[in-house]
Design a protein around this motif. Structure first.
Motif, PDB file in Angstrom:
ATOM      1  N   SER A 391     -21.099  20.920  11.140  1.00 17.91           N
ATOM      2  CA  SER A 391     -21.145  19.670  10.397  1.00 17.91           C
ATOM      3  C   SER A 391     -20.815  18.483  11.308  1.00 17.91           C
ATOM      4  O   SER A 391     -21.354  17.388  11.124  1.00 17.91           O
ATOM      5  CB  SER A 391     -20.163  19.726   9.229  1.00 17.91           C
ATOM      6  OG  SER A 391     -18.854  19.993   9.685  1.00 17.91           O
ATOM      7  N   GLY A 395     -23.111  15.358  11.971  1.00 18.78           N
ATOM      8  CA  GLY A 395     -22.580  14.017  11.792  1.00 18.78           C
ATOM      9  C   GLY A 395     -22.881  13.117  12.978  1.00 18.78           C
ATOM     10  O   GLY A 395     -23.220  11.936  12.806  1.00 18.78           O
ATOM     11  N   PHE A 414     -28.720  14.524   6.261  1.00 18.28           N
ATOM     12  CA  PHE A 414     -27.626  14.757   5.316  1.00 18.28           C
ATOM     13  C   PHE A 414     -28.005  15.841   4.306  1.00 18.28           C
ATOM     14  O   PHE A 414     -27.164  16.651   3.891  1.00 18.28           O
ATOM     15  CB  PHE A 414     -27.266  13.456   4.596  1.00 18.28           C
ATOM     16  CG  PHE A 414     -26.099  13.580   3.666  1.00 18.28           C
ATOM     17  CD1 PHE A 414     -24.817  13.800   4.152  1.00 18.28           C
ATOM     18  CD2 PHE A 414     -26.282  13.494   2.285  1.00 18.28           C
ATOM     19  CE1 PHE A 414     -23.740  13.930   3.284  1.00 18.28           C
ATOM     20  CE2 PHE A 414     -25.209  13.611   1.419  1.00 18.28           C
ATOM     21  CZ  PHE A 414     -23.932  13.823   1.920  1.00 18.28           C
ATOM     22  N   PRO A 423     -20.509  19.450   4.313  1.00 22.34           N
ATOM     23  CA  PRO A 423     -20.387  18.180   5.034  1.00 22.34           C
ATOM     24  C   PRO A 423     -18.918  17.823   5.253  1.00 22.34           C
ATOM     25  O   PRO A 423     -18.053  18.137   4.446  1.00 22.34           O
ATOM     26  CB  PRO A 423     -21.072  17.170   4.106  1.00 22.34           C
ATOM     27  CG  PRO A 423     -21.882  17.988   3.155  1.00 22.34           C
ATOM     28  CD  PRO A 423     -21.167  19.291   3.010  1.00 22.34           C
ATOM     29  N   THR A 427     -19.882  12.916   8.311  1.00 18.97           N
ATOM     30  CA  THR A 427     -21.205  12.785   7.720  1.00 18.97           C
ATOM     31  C   THR A 427     -21.202  11.802   6.554  1.00 18.97           C
ATOM     32  O   THR A 427     -22.114  10.980   6.413  1.00 18.97           O
ATOM     33  CB  THR A 427     -21.703  14.158   7.251  1.00 18.97           C
ATOM     34  OG1 THR A 427     -20.755  14.711   6.326  1.00 18.97           O
ATOM     35  CG2 THR A 427     -21.858  15.102   8.427  1.00 18.97           C
TER      36      THR A 427
END
Length: 730
Positions: A391, A395, A414, A423, A427
């Motif tokens: 994640s 990000g 996303f 997430p 993010t």
């Protein structure tokens, strides 16, 4: 002392049962070896162990060649002490026996004579054994001070007797004097870890406060005076503390000092270099870190490991050095360019594959350079290695797309994050910023609420960006509600948060909300100078000159109440940005009196004249009739021993000549280094300002000075004045 008996081998069998039952435990067996009745002693002769077991003054001697005595160092010291003690006791016993020999009868005398003969035999054997021990210890490498030669004969040993042997033992003991010395470090108590840590921190603070340009001998003296044993751990701690203090120059100085010390034998030099890389990275010194990294590649002991690669990659990534970062990755994957001797480590292979930290550093560099193609390269590399992007990696990819303005790709990535993994706060932060740029404040609030429902703890930056998004949308009341969430996770001062909200309001053109936040923040914290300057600029950008003037005068009032250095902590004083902002605003409003007041205050606060910023304002004020401002600038430059600009010198010359003060005009001309001045053009452009009498007097004074000393500038001025004063021809 009782007499000693000699037993032959024939007498072993009858005596073995008696000795076995009376002297030895049942678990020991007696070997068939000859017995000799001698006093208690344990000696080693050519690998033979002799032992005496006494009973009522008598005893037996067991000779075993298979029992070899190999003493340790401590055992040797104890044995030498026992030899000395027993020698003194034997000496006393032998003297008493000699006295008894003269007073007893013939039969007893014969026994004593035999015993005396045996004593001489024993002493000679003891002397031979001492000689053997000393020789054996010398062969093993034990150094003795002032010890007698190895070639001491038996006769010399017999003649010197016990006294000579005692001297030899004393000299042998002197060789180990350091073990008995009270001042020796070995006998001192070990320093605790807490005390050592205090010494290390004290040394680090002293190095941080010392001059970086100190000579090497002074630096060495400071290091040695700390009373620290410089091991790998202590050096790493010093570097870590200096890194926290931000003194990267001193970190490099410590590394150079260690490299020049031949006595410093490090077993973990790679760890020391890695700690230095981390310190340089925290100080944002990528060039120095890269040079140190290249030094690590020169030796096998310091060749980088995965931790060192992480440090240099993160440092280069934060600085945006993409080319150097890819060179590090190539080095990581390739064998060493320099051939090392790997005799012990035959299978040593330092090649490594980049991991997630390295790829995230590449993404950071791409964000700095706004190279969105780097995101696809990272994702492709992870796909080839069969790794799923984390994640954090997603990000950073989203942050890169946001920096490049590709908002649609941010939303696409996303969605991938939501499908593949959970997430994180990074993010969501990028999503909030994207929705802020798109003007979707409601969607930003919904995204944060979705994050909180998932149980994800938001960062201070996330709530800070959401609050600024709401301020830009004019929803100031809702933005202030986010302050409580920011305070729970924030490390920065609260005034920084309020200042950012004010800036967001002013950037959107909403001055009223900016003033509201500015007044609201004073209930919880005092605004700093940056906050005041932002408000000052915001008032002036919106044409609110009077409000800006009131705020500026309030800052000046704080300066008038400062009497000690401690007052500066509680007072907000205007800086050069504040004065420049007000000067530009006053000049734009044609308020020349305010310009003169602000300029005088600026000089009073210790700020200097800047020709690029202030010359045009002063000339405009002079054209408006403010001669005092021109004179004030000239006086300030002369007192500061600075060379005035040519434009300013020309204007002050014309202004003084216009007033008829030709002496002051001439003195200003002589104090300035004028080169290649077109006096004809100057007199023509400003001739309407001068009186003819002033020009004639000036020409007369110039002619006197030229007659004394040649001066090219004055000669040109005199010729130009003659041409200007010459009557026109019709």
């Amino acid at each position: 002392m009782g007499g000693a008996a000699f037993f032959t081998e024939v007498a072993i069998e009858p005596l073995s049962s008696v000795i076995h039952s009376s002297l030895f435990p049942s678990r020991f067996s007696i070997s068939h070896s000859p017995f000799f009745g001698i006093p208690r002693k344990t000696k080693k002769h050519s690998g033979i162990t002799r032992s005496r077991i006494s009973s009522n003054g008598g005893g037996v001697f067991i000779e075993k060649k298979e029992f070899e005595f190999k003493p340790l160092f401590d055992d040797y010291l104890k044995a030498m002490e026992n030899v000395k003690i027993e020698r003194d006791s034997n000496n006393r016993s032998s003297n008493s026996l000699r006295k008894k020999k003269h007073f007893k009868g013939k039969k007893e005398g014969e026994k004593n004579t035999k015993f005396a003969d045996f004593e001489d035999f024993r002493v000679e054997k003891e002397e031979d054994s001492d000689k053997m021990i000393v020789k054996e210890k010398l062969e093993k490498g034990v150094s003795y001070r002032k010890i007698a030669s190895k070639k001491v004969t038996d006769n010399n040993i017999i003649q010197t007797g016990v006294k000579r042997k005692g001297e030899i033992l004393d000299m042998e003991r002197a060789a180990f004097k350091s073990l008995e010395n009270e001042d020796n470090v070995i006998d001192k108590p070990r320093i605790s870890r807490v005390d050592m840590e205090e010494r290390i921190q004290k040394l680090a603070r002293c190095l941080n406060a010392a001059d970086i340009n100190m000579p090497e001998w002074k630096f060495t003296k400071m290091m040695r005076s700390a009373q620290i044993r410089f091991s790998d751990h202590s050096v790493m701690r010093i570097i870590q503390i200096l890194g926290k203090l931000g003194n990267w120059r001193c970190v490099l100085q410590v590394i150079e000092w260690i490299q020049s010390r031949e006595r410093f034998k490090s077993h973990k030099i790679r760890y020391i270099y890695t700690a230095a890389l981390d310190a340089l990275g925290k100080a944002r010194r990528p060039v120095e870190a890269l040079n140190l990294f290249r030094q690590m590649l020169e030796h096998m002991a310091s060749y980088p490991d995965v931790v060192a690669y992480h440090c240099i990659a993160v440092t280069l990534g934060q600085a945006g050095h993409m080319k150097e970062l890819f060179d590090v990755i190539d080095t990581m994957r390739s064998p060493p360019k320099k051939k090392f001797k790997t005799i012990i480590f035959e299978k040593w292979d330092p090649r490594l594959e980049p991991d997630v930290i390295i790829y995230n550093a590449v993404l950071n560099a791409c964000v700095q350079r706004k190279k969105w193609e780097g995101a696809f390269w990272v994702l492709q590399e992870l796909n080839q290695q069969g790794r799923q992007p984390s994640s954090t990696t997603y990000g950073l990819v989203m942050e890169l797309m946001f920096a490049c303005g590709k908002y649609n790709l941010v939303h696409d990535f996303f969605k991938k994050v939501q499908k593949s993994c959970i997430p994180n706060a990074l993010t969501y932060k990028v999503v909030v910023n994207t929705l802020w740029k798109e003007g979707k404040s409601d969607a930003a609030i919904m995204a944060v609420e979705d994050m909180e429902r998932r149980g994800i703890v938001g960062t201070a930056g996330l709530y800070y960006d959401l609050a600024r998004c709401l301020c830009s949308a004019g929803r100031c009341q809702e933005a202030l509600k986010q302050i409580d969430k920011i305070c729970k996770v924030a490390n920065k001062p609260l005034v920084v948060t309020y200042t950012g909200l004010i800036q967001a309001c002013l950037n959107s053109g909403d001055v009223q909300n900016g003033v509201y936040v500015f007044n609201y923040m004073q209930k919880f914290c005092s605004p700093n100078l940056i906050t005041c300057n932002i408000m000052l600029k915001g008032f002036l950008d919106q044409g609110m000159f009077e409000e800006a003037k009131l705020l500026f005068l309030k800052l000046l009032e704080n300066g008038s109440s400062v009497y000690e250095k401690s007052d500066y902590k509680d007072r907000i004083l205007p800086d050069i940005y504040s004065f420049n902002t007000m000067l530009d605003a006053c000049a734009a409003e044609k308020k020349w009196d305010d310009v003169e007041f602000v300029f005088a205050q600026m000089l009073q606060y210790g700020h200097h004249f800047n020709a690029k910023r202030h010359l045009r304002i002063i000339l405009d004020a002079r054209s408006a009739g403010k001669k005092e401002l021109l004179e004030s600038a000239w006086k300030h430059l002369v007192e500061a021993e600075r060379i005035p600009p040519a434009t300013l010198t020309r204007e002050i010359f014309c202004s003084r000549l216009e007033d008829g003060d030709y002496n002051a005009a001439l003195s200003c001309l002589l104090s300035s280094p004028w080169i290649e001045v077109n006096w004809t053009r100057i007199l023509t452009e400003n001739g309407h300002r001068f009186q003819e009498d002033a020009l004639v007097a000036l020409m007369h004074e110039v002619s006197i000075l030229v007659s004394r000393n040649e001066n090219v500038v004055l000669e040109q001025l005199m010729r130009s004045c003659k041409e200007f004063l010459k009557p026109p021809r019709f």
